[in-house]
Design a protein around this motif. Structure first.
Motif, short mmCIF file in Angstrom:
data_model
loop_
_atom_site.label_atom_id
_atom_site.label_comp_id
_atom_site.label_asym_id
_atom_site.label_seq_id
_atom_site.Cartn_x
_atom_site.Cartn_y
_atom_site.Cartn_z
N GLU A 286 0.84 -1.20 0.00
CA GLU A 286 0.00 0.00 0.00
C GLU A 286 0.88 1.25 0.00
O GLU A 286 0.65 2.19 -0.77
CB GLU A 286 -0.91 0.01 1.23
N VAL A 287 1.89 1.25 0.86
CA VAL A 287 2.80 2.41 0.93
C VAL A 287 3.60 2.54 -0.36
O VAL A 287 3.74 3.63 -0.92
CB VAL A 287 3.75 2.28 2.14
N ALA A 288 4.11 1.42 -0.85
CA ALA A 288 4.97 1.45 -2.04
C ALA A 288 4.22 1.92 -3.28
O ALA A 288 4.74 2.71 -4.07
CB ALA A 288 5.57 0.06 -2.28
N LEU A 289 2.99 1.43 -3.46
CA LEU A 289 2.25 1.72 -4.69
C LEU A 289 1.54 3.06 -4.64
O LEU A 289 1.20 3.62 -5.69
CB LEU A 289 1.24 0.60 -4.95
N ARG A 290 1.33 3.60 -3.45
CA ARG A 290 0.70 4.91 -3.34
C ARG A 290 1.73 6.04 -3.25
O ARG A 290 1.39 7.20 -3.41
CB ARG A 290 -0.20 4.96 -2.10
N GLY A 291 2.97 5.69 -3.01
CA GLY A 291 4.02 6.69 -2.89
C GLY A 291 4.47 7.20 -4.25
O GLY A 291 3.92 6.83 -5.29
N ARG A 292 5.50 8.04 -4.24
CA ARG A 292 6.02 8.56 -5.50
C ARG A 292 6.54 7.41 -6.35
O ARG A 292 7.00 6.39 -5.84
CB ARG A 292 7.13 9.58 -5.24
N PRO A 293 6.44 7.54 -7.68
CA PRO A 293 6.88 6.45 -8.56
C PRO A 293 8.33 6.08 -8.33
O PRO A 293 9.19 6.94 -8.12
CB PRO A 293 6.67 7.03 -9.96
N VAL A 294 8.61 4.79 -8.36
CA VAL A 294 9.97 4.27 -8.25
C VAL A 294 10.27 3.43 -9.49
O VAL A 294 9.41 3.24 -10.36
CB VAL A 294 10.13 3.42 -6.97
N ALA A 295 11.49 2.96 -9.58
CA ALA A 295 11.89 2.21 -10.78
C ALA A 295 11.18 0.86 -10.88
O ALA A 295 10.86 0.41 -11.99
CB ALA A 295 13.41 2.00 -10.78
N PHE A 296 10.91 0.24 -9.74
CA PHE A 296 10.39 -1.12 -9.78
C PHE A 296 9.80 -1.49 -8.43
O PHE A 296 10.40 -1.21 -7.39
CB PHE A 296 11.52 -2.09 -10.14
N VAL A 297 8.61 -2.12 -8.45
CA VAL A 297 8.03 -2.72 -7.25
C VAL A 297 7.66 -4.14 -7.60
O VAL A 297 6.82 -4.39 -8.48
CB VAL A 297 6.77 -1.96 -6.78
N GLY A 298 8.28 -5.10 -6.94
CA GLY A 298 8.00 -6.50 -7.21
C GLY A 298 7.70 -7.25 -5.93
O GLY A 298 8.20 -6.90 -4.86
N THR A 305 -0.94 -16.94 -4.05
CA THR A 305 -0.57 -15.80 -3.21
C THR A 305 -0.80 -14.49 -3.94
O THR A 305 -1.29 -13.51 -3.37
CB THR A 305 0.91 -15.92 -2.79
N HIS A 306 -0.46 -14.47 -5.23
CA HIS A 306 -0.66 -13.26 -6.03
C HIS A 306 -2.13 -12.87 -6.11
O HIS A 306 -2.50 -11.70 -5.91
CB HIS A 306 -0.10 -13.47 -7.43
N GLU A 307 -3.00 -13.84 -6.38
CA GLU A 307 -4.42 -13.55 -6.48
C GLU A 307 -4.98 -13.03 -5.17
O GLU A 307 -5.77 -12.08 -5.13
CB GLU A 307 -5.17 -14.80 -6.94
N ASP A 308 -4.56 -13.65 -4.06
CA ASP A 308 -5.00 -13.18 -2.75
C ASP A 308 -4.46 -11.79 -2.46
O ASP A 308 -5.17 -10.94 -1.89
CB ASP A 308 -4.55 -14.17 -1.67
N ARG A 309 -3.23 -11.55 -2.86
CA ARG A 309 -2.60 -10.24 -2.65
C ARG A 309 -3.36 -9.15 -3.40
O ARG A 309 -3.65 -8.08 -2.84
CB ARG A 309 -1.15 -10.31 -3.11
N ILE A 310 -3.69 -9.39 -4.66
CA ILE A 310 -4.41 -8.40 -5.45
C ILE A 310 -5.79 -8.13 -4.85
O ILE A 310 -6.24 -6.98 -4.77
CB ILE A 310 -4.54 -8.88 -6.92
N ARG A 311 -6.46 -9.19 -4.40
CA ARG A 311 -7.77 -9.01 -3.78
C ARG A 311 -7.68 -8.13 -2.55
O ARG A 311 -8.48 -7.19 -2.36
CB ARG A 311 -8.36 -10.38 -3.42
N ARG A 312 -6.70 -8.39 -1.71
CA ARG A 312 -6.54 -7.61 -0.48
C ARG A 312 -6.18 -6.16 -0.80
O ARG A 312 -6.65 -5.23 -0.12
CB ARG A 312 -5.46 -8.23 0.41
N LEU A 313 -5.36 -5.94 -1.80
CA LEU A 313 -4.98 -4.58 -2.16
C LEU A 313 -6.17 -3.81 -2.72
O LEU A 313 -6.33 -2.61 -2.46
CB LEU A 313 -3.83 -4.60 -3.17
N ARG A 314 -7.02 -4.50 -3.50
CA ARG A 314 -8.23 -3.83 -4.00
C ARG A 314 -9.15 -3.47 -2.84
O ARG A 314 -9.75 -2.38 -2.82
CB ARG A 314 -8.96 -4.73 -4.99
N GLY A 319 -6.37 1.18 -6.87
CA GLY A 319 -7.02 1.06 -8.17
C GLY A 319 -6.12 0.44 -9.21
O GLY A 319 -4.98 0.02 -8.94
N GLY A 320 -6.63 0.40 -10.44
CA GLY A 320 -5.92 -0.25 -11.52
C GLY A 320 -4.59 0.38 -11.85
O GLY A 320 -3.61 -0.32 -12.14
#
Length: 381
Positions: A286-298, A305-314, A319-320
């Motif tokens: 949440e902090v990483a994706l809402r903050g100022r743009p960076v080179a890469f977030v992985g 795990t990915h599907e559950d992660r996306i659901r929780r983030l939504r 947003g998209g």
């Protein structure tokens, strides 16, 4: 010049002269980026590289001549012809190289540049590489965020170049700027090569696991200043991560938010989330994706795990556009199994994003190998 500074300084301190060759402009499939340097010391030792081997012999001879004559030269090396012994770039590229003598008399500010780089402070060097008056060639300005030192030849030129390169320094850019002979804008006659020396980019690795140790080792090898962060003190120890610049015991989202508030996260920063535990990675992302743009977030994890992660983030309100910044599951498909192989997979995706690579085998592609070449040529005009 950064890579050969340690070899320059003994000659500089003892009052001797060395020959420095620097790539200032490239076209097509050139092997090294602008700023790559090769040094020929006063004793004749060669340090560094400007072409990965293609024209090193010719550049060594020229740098030796310039070191002895004291007269800078700007030369171009291009595509090799049919003569196997011709001086040329067999890769098909073209490079412009500026060769200059370096000494305490010619570059009095060099030790200050060295100290700023060692202290990880922003600093840049502007060098005259073309001018109708040969006396101007090889003169330098040292540009810092709060001041400019040195002399190109006139106050007008110092002011124009100093002002213009502040923007280059802030953006961490390296390239060529053109002026009139006295620094006139919208004119020609003088060309200046500016090199930015910024602190190393950061790689923030969250999750003190064995995969993090391998990624820290590879990230350091790639030139990142690596930080490993984990809230679990028993795992977040320097002994487990000898290749990290620092190991932090803190809740990941709190640490990242604090780094953002201090301005220590920028557009070059790489963030790798390896915890794959919702209580750690959801608040952190949440902090990483809402903050100022960076080179890469992985973020690492299985498909589930990915599907559950996306659901929780939504559910958390992302947003998209924000979720599109997330590389999850992180890494390219290399069939990796071990922590070391997984680290290579993650690093490969980081590199591919940085340089717009496809991740496909080169033998299957017909396009240019270096995807950034067009942008590079435009920046240097």
């Amino acid at each position: 010049m950064r890579d050969v500074l340690a070899a320059i300084m003994p000659d500089w301190r003892e009052g001797r002269t060395a020959g420095l060759a620097t790539v200032v402009r490239t076209f097509k499939s050139a092997p090294r980026l602008p700023g790559a340097s090769m040094l020929v010391t006063a004793a004749g030792e060669a340090v560094g590289s400007v072409s990965g081997g293609c024209v090193e012999g010719a550049v060594y001879e020229l740098a030796s001549e310039v070191r002895d004559s004291g007269v800078p030269e700007l030369v171009r090396y291009g595509i090799s012809d049919d003569d196997a012994f011709a001086v040329g770039l067999t890769c098909g590229g073209i490079i412009d190289i500026f060769v200059e003598p370096v000494s305490r008399q010619r570059f009095a500010e060099l030790d200050g540049v060295r100290q700023d780089i060692a202290d990880e402070k922003r600093v840049g060097v502007a060098t005259v590489i073309e001018h109708p008056d040969s006396a101007w060639l090889g003169r330098h300005l040292v540009v810092r965020p709060d001041r400019v030192d040195g002399d190109l030849g006139s106050e007008r030129a110092n002011s124009a170049v100093g002002d213009d390169t502040q923007g280059y320094l802030a953006a961490g850019r390296t390239g060529i700027l053109s002026y009139g002979p006295d620094g006139e804008r919208l004119d020609s006659g003088m060309r200046v090569f500016f090199t930015s020396y910024a602190p190393p980019p950061r790689m923030l690795v969250f999750g003190a696991i064995d995969f993090a140790s391998a990624l820290a080792r590879l990230g350091s090898f790639l030139g990142y200043r690596v930080t490993v962060c984990d809230a679990r003190a028993v795992f977040a120890t320097p002994a487990r991560f000898p290749d990290a610049a620092e190991v932090v015991k803190e809740w990941p989202h709190r640490y990242l938010a604090g780094q953002q508030e201090q301005g220590l996260v920028d557009e070059r920063t790489v963030i790798c989330v390896l915890t794959h535990d919702p209580k750690f990675d959801i608040p952190l992302l949440e902090v990483a994706l809402r903050g100022r743009p960076v080179a890469f977030v992985g973020a690492m994890g299985s498909r589930r795990t990915h599907e559950d992660r996306i659901r929780r983030l939504r559910e958390a309100g992302l947003g998209g556009t924000e979720l599109a910044r997330l590389h999850s599951p992180v890494g390219l498909d290399l069939g990796a199994r071990t922590p070391e192989e997984t680290a290579v997979s993650i690093a490969a995706e980081i590199i591919a994003k940085q340089w717009k690579g496809s991740g496909q085998p080169l033998r299957r592609l017909e396009a240019r190998i270096h995807h950034d070449e067009q942008d590079r040529e435009q920046q240097q005009v």
